[in-house]
Design a protein around this motif. Structure first.
Motif, mmCIF file in Angstrom:
data_model
loop_
_atom_site.group_PDB
_atom_site.id
_atom_site.type_symbol
_atom_site.label_atom_id
_atom_site.label_comp_id
_atom_site.label_asym_id
_atom_site.label_seq_id
_atom_site.Cartn_x
_atom_site.Cartn_y
_atom_site.Cartn_z
ATOM 1 N N PHE A 44 -8.121 -16.072 21.196
ATOM 2 C CA PHE A 44 -8.174 -14.636 21.467
ATOM 3 C C PHE A 44 -7.824 -13.861 20.194
ATOM 4 O O PHE A 44 -8.492 -12.896 19.836
ATOM 5 N N SER A 45 -6.761 -14.285 19.522
ATOM 6 C CA SER A 45 -6.312 -13.592 18.313
ATOM 7 C C SER A 45 -7.362 -13.666 17.205
ATOM 8 O O SER A 45 -7.624 -12.673 16.515
ATOM 9 N N ALA A 46 -7.988 -14.815 17.041
ATOM 10 C CA ALA A 46 -9.034 -14.947 16.023
ATOM 11 C C ALA A 46 -10.178 -13.981 16.311
ATOM 12 O O ALA A 46 -10.715 -13.346 15.390
ATOM 13 N N GLY A 47 -10.556 -13.848 17.559
ATOM 14 C CA GLY A 47 -11.601 -12.895 17.932
ATOM 15 C C GLY A 47 -11.177 -11.464 17.666
ATOM 16 O O GLY A 47 -11.956 -10.654 17.148
ATOM 17 N N LEU A 48 -9.936 -11.132 18.008
ATOM 18 C CA LEU A 48 -9.441 -9.776 17.749
ATOM 19 C C LEU A 48 -9.354 -9.488 16.258
ATOM 20 O O LEU A 48 -9.606 -8.361 15.828
ATOM 21 N N ASP A 49 -9.010 -10.490 15.463
ATOM 22 C CA ASP A 49 -9.011 -10.313 14.003
ATOM 23 C C ASP A 49 -10.412 -9.948 13.519
ATOM 24 O O ASP A 49 -10.583 -9.074 12.665
ATOM 25 N N ALA A 50 -11.418 -10.623 14.071
ATOM 26 C CA ALA A 50 -12.804 -10.331 13.683
ATOM 27 C C ALA A 50 -13.195 -8.917 14.105
ATOM 28 O O ALA A 50 -13.794 -8.169 13.317
ATOM 29 N N TYR A 51 -12.880 -8.540 15.349
ATOM 30 C CA TYR A 51 -13.161 -7.176 15.795
ATOM 31 C C TYR A 51 -12.484 -6.169 14.868
ATOM 32 O O TYR A 51 -13.105 -5.214 14.413
ATOM 33 N N GLY A 83 -7.673 -9.713 28.308
ATOM 34 C CA GLY A 83 -7.449 -11.149 28.463
ATOM 35 C C GLY A 83 -6.322 -11.635 27.568
ATOM 36 O O GLY A 83 -5.479 -12.437 27.979
ATOM 37 N N PHE A 84 -6.285 -11.138 26.352
ATOM 38 C CA PHE A 84 -5.221 -11.510 25.417
ATOM 39 C C PHE A 84 -3.869 -11.096 25.976
ATOM 40 O O PHE A 84 -2.898 -11.847 25.901
ATOM 41 N N ARG A 85 -3.801 -9.924 26.556
ATOM 42 C CA ARG A 85 -2.542 -9.463 27.145
ATOM 43 C C ARG A 85 -2.124 -10.324 28.329
ATOM 44 O O ARG A 85 -0.933 -10.571 28.525
ATOM 45 N N VAL A 86 -3.078 -10.770 29.129
ATOM 46 C CA VAL A 86 -2.763 -11.659 30.261
ATOM 47 C C VAL A 86 -2.054 -12.915 29.762
ATOM 48 O O VAL A 86 -1.145 -13.425 30.404
ATOM 49 N N PHE A 87 -2.461 -13.400 28.597
ATOM 50 C CA PHE A 87 -1.869 -14.596 28.015
ATOM 51 C C PHE A 87 -0.720 -14.258 27.060
ATOM 52 O O PHE A 87 -0.397 -15.015 26.161
ATOM 53 N N LYS A 88 -0.100 -13.118 27.284
ATOM 54 C CA LYS A 88 1.118 -12.688 26.581
ATOM 55 C C LYS A 88 0.905 -12.354 25.110
ATOM 56 O O LYS A 88 1.815 -12.446 24.301
ATOM 57 N N GLY A 89 -0.303 -11.934 24.751
ATOM 58 C CA GLY A 89 -0.565 -11.484 23.392
ATOM 59 C C GLY A 89 -0.388 -9.974 23.305
ATOM 60 O O GLY A 89 -0.395 -9.270 24.320
ATOM 61 N N THR A 90 -0.195 -9.476 22.105
ATOM 62 C CA THR A 90 -0.086 -8.035 21.887
ATOM 63 C C THR A 90 -1.133 -7.597 20.877
ATOM 64 O O THR A 90 -1.650 -8.403 20.111
ATOM 65 N N LEU A 91 -1.403 -6.310 20.877
ATOM 66 C CA LEU A 91 -2.406 -5.762 19.947
ATOM 67 C C LEU A 91 -1.756 -5.153 18.706
ATOM 68 O O LEU A 91 -2.393 -4.383 17.993
ATOM 69 N N ASP A 92 -0.530 -5.494 18.425
ATOM 70 C CA ASP A 92 0.201 -4.927 17.293
ATOM 71 C C ASP A 92 -0.526 -5.075 15.963
ATOM 72 O O ASP A 92 -0.479 -4.196 15.119
ATOM 73 N N LYS A 93 -1.198 -6.184 15.759
ATOM 74 C CA LYS A 93 -1.921 -6.440 14.500
ATOM 75 C C LYS A 93 -3.342 -5.884 14.519
ATOM 76 O O LYS A 93 -4.089 -6.091 13.566
ATOM 77 N N HIS A 94 -3.709 -5.194 15.591
ATOM 78 C CA HIS A 94 -5.087 -4.736 15.764
ATOM 79 C C HIS A 94 -5.115 -3.265 16.157
ATOM 80 O O HIS A 94 -5.532 -2.906 17.266
ATOM 81 N N PRO A 95 -4.727 -2.369 15.253
ATOM 82 C CA PRO A 95 -4.614 -0.943 15.607
ATOM 83 C C PRO A 95 -5.945 -0.282 15.968
ATOM 84 O O PRO A 95 -5.983 0.583 16.847
ATOM 85 N N THR A 96 -7.022 -0.660 15.317
ATOM 86 C CA THR A 96 -8.318 -0.065 15.647
ATOM 87 C C THR A 96 -8.753 -0.519 17.029
ATOM 88 O O THR A 96 -9.228 0.293 17.836
ATOM 89 N N VAL A 97 -8.579 -1.782 17.319
ATOM 90 C CA VAL A 97 -8.892 -2.317 18.647
ATOM 91 C C VAL A 97 -8.055 -1.576 19.696
ATOM 92 O O VAL A 97 -8.580 -1.141 20.716
ATOM 93 N N ALA A 98 -6.777 -1.428 19.430
ATOM 94 C CA ALA A 98 -5.880 -0.753 20.393
ATOM 95 C C ALA A 98 -6.311 0.695 20.626
ATOM 96 O O ALA A 98 -6.262 1.187 21.746
#
Length: 100
Positions: A44-51, A83-98
């Protein structure tokens, strides 16, 4: 561009985190539930990094992934981020996504 953004989730990340794959990886490599959770968060994080990389640098990004109207890319991004949040991830490193 919309199709390419959508494929980050559809082709690159989602296939690696579905239960069938998680269960196989867990069984094959002896992962417990936390090990499988780490696997899921990684992809999930790798995908969010790409986004984040694409969306933050491209002038076509607006209120949504591509301009100021939702597209298929936004549907994929929201699904991915939630989905990332469901698995206890945060969007802290992804401000544009957030923001989107």
């Amino acid at each position: 561009r919309v199709r390419a953004l959508s494929l980050i989730t559809v082709a690159d990340s989602h296939p690696l985190i579905v239960p069938r794959v998680r269960n196989y990886v867990g069984k094959q490599f002896g992962l417990d539930d936390e090990g499988k959770m780490a696997w899921v968060r990684h992809w999930f994080s790798a995908g969010l990094d790409a986004y984040e990389s694409h969306l933050s640098r491209d002038k076509a990004t607006g209120t949504y992934c591509h301009g100021d109207r939702p597209t298929m890319a936004d549907l994929c991004l929201v699904s991915h981020a939630m989905g990332f949040r469901v698995f206890k991830g945060t969007l802290d490193k992804h401000p544009t996504v957030a923001a989107i």
